[in-house]
Scaffold this active site. Sequence first.
Site, PDB file in Angstrom:
ATOM      1  N   HIS A   1       0.865  -1.173   0.000  1.00  0.00           N
ATOM      2  CA  HIS A   1       0.000   0.000   0.000  1.00  0.00           C
ATOM      3  C   HIS A   1       0.904   1.226   0.000  1.00  0.00           C
ATOM      4  O   HIS A   1       1.848   1.285   0.778  1.00  0.00           O
ATOM      5  CB  HIS A   1      -0.893  -0.015   1.244  1.00  0.00           C
ATOM      6  CG  HIS A   1      -2.072   0.898   1.121  1.00  0.00           C
ATOM      7  ND1 HIS A   1      -1.944   2.250   1.144  1.00  0.00           N
ATOM      8  CD2 HIS A   1      -3.379   0.645   0.942  1.00  0.00           C
ATOM      9  CE1 HIS A   1      -3.144   2.802   0.997  1.00  0.00           C
ATOM     10  NE2 HIS A   1      -4.032   1.843   0.874  1.00  0.00           N
TER      11      HIS A   1
ATOM     12  N   ARG B   1      -6.268  10.367   0.022  1.00  0.00           N
ATOM     13  CA  ARG B   1      -5.862  10.964  -1.254  1.00  0.00           C
ATOM     14  C   ARG B   1      -7.067  11.266  -2.128  1.00  0.00           C
ATOM     15  O   ARG B   1      -7.111  12.282  -2.807  1.00  0.00           O
ATOM     16  CB  ARG B   1      -4.877  10.057  -1.989  1.00  0.00           C
ATOM     17  CG  ARG B   1      -3.437  10.260  -1.544  1.00  0.00           C
ATOM     18  CD  ARG B   1      -2.506   9.258  -2.191  1.00  0.00           C
ATOM     19  NE  ARG B   1      -2.777   7.912  -1.693  1.00  0.00           N
ATOM     20  CZ  ARG B   1      -2.804   6.822  -2.440  1.00  0.00           C
ATOM     21  NH1 ARG B   1      -2.561   6.893  -3.725  1.00  0.00           N
ATOM     22  NH2 ARG B   1      -3.079   5.648  -1.904  1.00  0.00           N
TER      23      ARG B   1
END
Lengths: 552, 251
Positions: A328, A348
């Site tokens: 990740h 994000r």
Amino acid sequence: MSEIKFIGGYPEYMRKLINIVNRTRIKRKNYDPPAMSKEERKEVLNLHPDYAHGGKRKISIGQNKGDMGPNEVVDLLEAYPLIEEREIDLSQIDYDVDILIIGGGLAGTTAAIWANDQGVPSDKILLTNKLRHGDSNSMMAEGGTQAADRPNDSPLIHFLDAMGGGHFANKPDVVKGLVEDAPLIMHWLLELGAIIDREENGDFTEKWGGGTCRKRMHACRDYTGLEELRVIRDEFRNRKIFCLEYYPAIELLIDGEGRAAGAVLWNCETGDYKIVRAKATILATGGFGRLHIRGFPTTNHYGATCDGVVLAYRAGAKLRDVDTVQYHPTGSAYPQQIIGLLLTEKLRSMGAQPVNKDGEAFVFPLEPRDVEASAFIRECYVREKGVTTPTGMRGIWLDTPLIEIKNGEGTIDNAFPGMRRMFNRVDIDIRKDPVLVFPTLHYQNGGVETDPEGKTDVQGLFVAGEVSGGVHGKNRLMGNSTLDCMVYGRRSGIYAAKYAKTVKGRGKLSLEHMKKYVNMLKKAGIKPERRAPILLPEYRGKAILARMIDIF
Amino acid sequence: MKEKMSIMDRIAESNKSVTTGIDEKDIKYWVTIYIMGKAYKVPAGLTIMQSMEFAGYRFVRSAGCRAGFCGACATVYRKAGDYKLQTAMACQTRVEEGMYLVQIPFAPAEKATYDINKEKYNIGVLFKHYPELARCVACNTCTKSCPQELEVMDYIQDAIKGDFKAVAEESFDCIQCGLCAIRCPAELVQYHIAQLARRMYGHYECHEPEHLKIRLKEIEKGKYKEDWNKLIKATIKELEKFYADREREPD
Ligand SMILES: Cc1cc2nc3c(=O)[nH]c(=O)nc-3n(C[C@H](O)[C@H](O)[C@H](O)COP(=O)(O)OP(=O)(O)OC[C@H]3O[C@@H](n4cnc5c(N)ncnc54)[C@H](O)[C@@H]3O)c2cc1C
Ligand code: SF4
Ligand code: SF4
Ligand code: FES
């Protein structure tokens, strides 16, 4: 001097670097670097731990001989058992059950309930755990669970998303099972009383997940796995299904006819072993994050050490897609106590921007996970524009304050309560200051090959959840693994129960497969230096380890 | 020397404080803590869990997620010169100079058993299974001991009033660590009470959305059968095309 001086959770020198990020924030507010071209992506991917040279080798023995795997995994496959045949008395059976389930995360716990629903009595099911029941990866799932249940969605579209995400290496019939049962699993969760996020009108709130073309991510705040597992575990406890804790399985047992027939369990505290005889065995031991593949930190729980894959492989089961590892991009990199922990992609997607030491945005924030992670590595180790922490780790900033600038004050408290809590504990206010991130080892894409009923190619051995291979191909999409656990937990529970009813004659318990495996190891010239399963990672201080003497 | 290492080796090298255990020579700052009464010098900035490992303890119990989600690592400690007993999650709390630490195996609390489908959705269910609810003296000790900073006493008060929704909302982030229960003078097991209340609320009040009902019916009636036959038999080339042709729903 014993203490570092902290200002708002950061040491002084990092605080100065944050000021640079603060200064450029307004300029960056409406600017993201463009997405990379195909060529650029290809180049940067050479820096990804899964593609960079030197991380993998061929498996030298067993069913998958010749296939590639991460060195750390192959090390465990090419390791000697923890026990020797002569140490173990198989004539005394401690627990005689219909179904043995190894590992009580979402997959194992779900399997137990559905096996019970098939009429297997609760004292004829044994769920054994290495840690406490529920201390697992499942507890930590934040983002959500996929299910195609909105009018503009369908299991077929979900199927395509999962296949494409997995680079078409998935087993189509297994994926079909996954997506077709998804709405049923949502129904089951509601029946059990799980509380899933809703819109005002009572519809499920459904959000985007990376790689999907529909919004179908169901969440329970940012505690999805916690809510799912604690409800399912509560149901399990209500049924008084037989459960052991701190009793890892250290070897499977086979009967005279080559069928899986239980396991050897080991009491972590007293060191003695127990023999379980079972008509069917379900392996649900989860993933391998704690192997720290290529030296990466991990999001995984303490017991994620690849045990299930090791045991099944020795018993003759086939593996698939173990060569790919999911990292990740945004694991936490500072401070020490939260290194590796997951900072969800949602940060994000809601506007948090990756920023380097000089306060520059250097990559499109929503590249595919592997590209994004590679870009972070390039920034830190090629361009040397990362930030170095007091323990020597490097990371780049994730500029979380932008979330509130873009979406309004209060957004972070509402959307990320778990994250806020985590950083509050280390005195960092993510509304005002950025956080430091670096890629982290997240998910075992492959594992023990499964089929639509959770069967492996060893008769009587079933698998479910992260330990299995075939569902996600070479790359799992977020939200499909908690789903996988419940769909294939359910299916393996049902089919193991059906199978158990057909098992008549019970052959003699044996460790013959283990003996054969050891012979293969010897023949291949592998020295008895390593033993597996490792059960737990080793984090004790080096100086202490050097001075330990074994007396008791 | 460093120049010759590959990037992957350099990454592994700089991450090693969390992947292979800590090396003394990398440490600049130290604190002294007391684990079960013995003094140990450990690196500053570590969690209680990491510092105990540094000191030579290998956790078999009391370590699970290592991320603040599972409640396995409940700890009781006292700071030097302070009479107050404090509670925390060992995986989420930084060590401080002079801490006295004890790891507690989890609280041996009694959980009621019930069949969620057969219970009546009213205030009685909580008292039936947890009659000790009535004994809460509203001392707020539970709230003070909660590492999740939940308003535990408030949700217990809501439970006494039979407000299932309020209990569900207030207790939602509970990781069932048991610290409230071991400190409660009235011996309530707050987290089990909350679990029952949440399940009751979820089961009886959060109805199945229409869109889910419809989808379940469609599947049952075999709506997708034909399409499945096509998809399952498709070659990878064809699948790739279907995949590329997907239309993304608007944001
Ligand atoms: C931080 C984090 C966030 C995630 N977020 C999401 C998300 O948003 N959506 C999603 O779908 N997925 C998510 N995932 C992935 C998903 O949570 C896991 O893949 C899934 O829950 C695995 O479940 P499992 O039951 O297979 O394994 P686990 O939940 O890990 O359970 C396995 C259990 O078996 C035990 N065990 C291991 N070895 C042995 C042994 N030898 N003997 C006995 N017991 C043993 C383990 O200790 C553990 O308790 C996330 C994972 C992590 C780590
Ligand atoms: S600690 Fe016990 S008695 Fe005190 S407020 Fe909490 S539940 Fe009530
Ligand atoms: S409410 Fe109790 S069990 Fe739940 S997190 Fe707080 S202290 Fe732990
Ligand atoms: S180990 Fe899970 S909360 Fe600390």
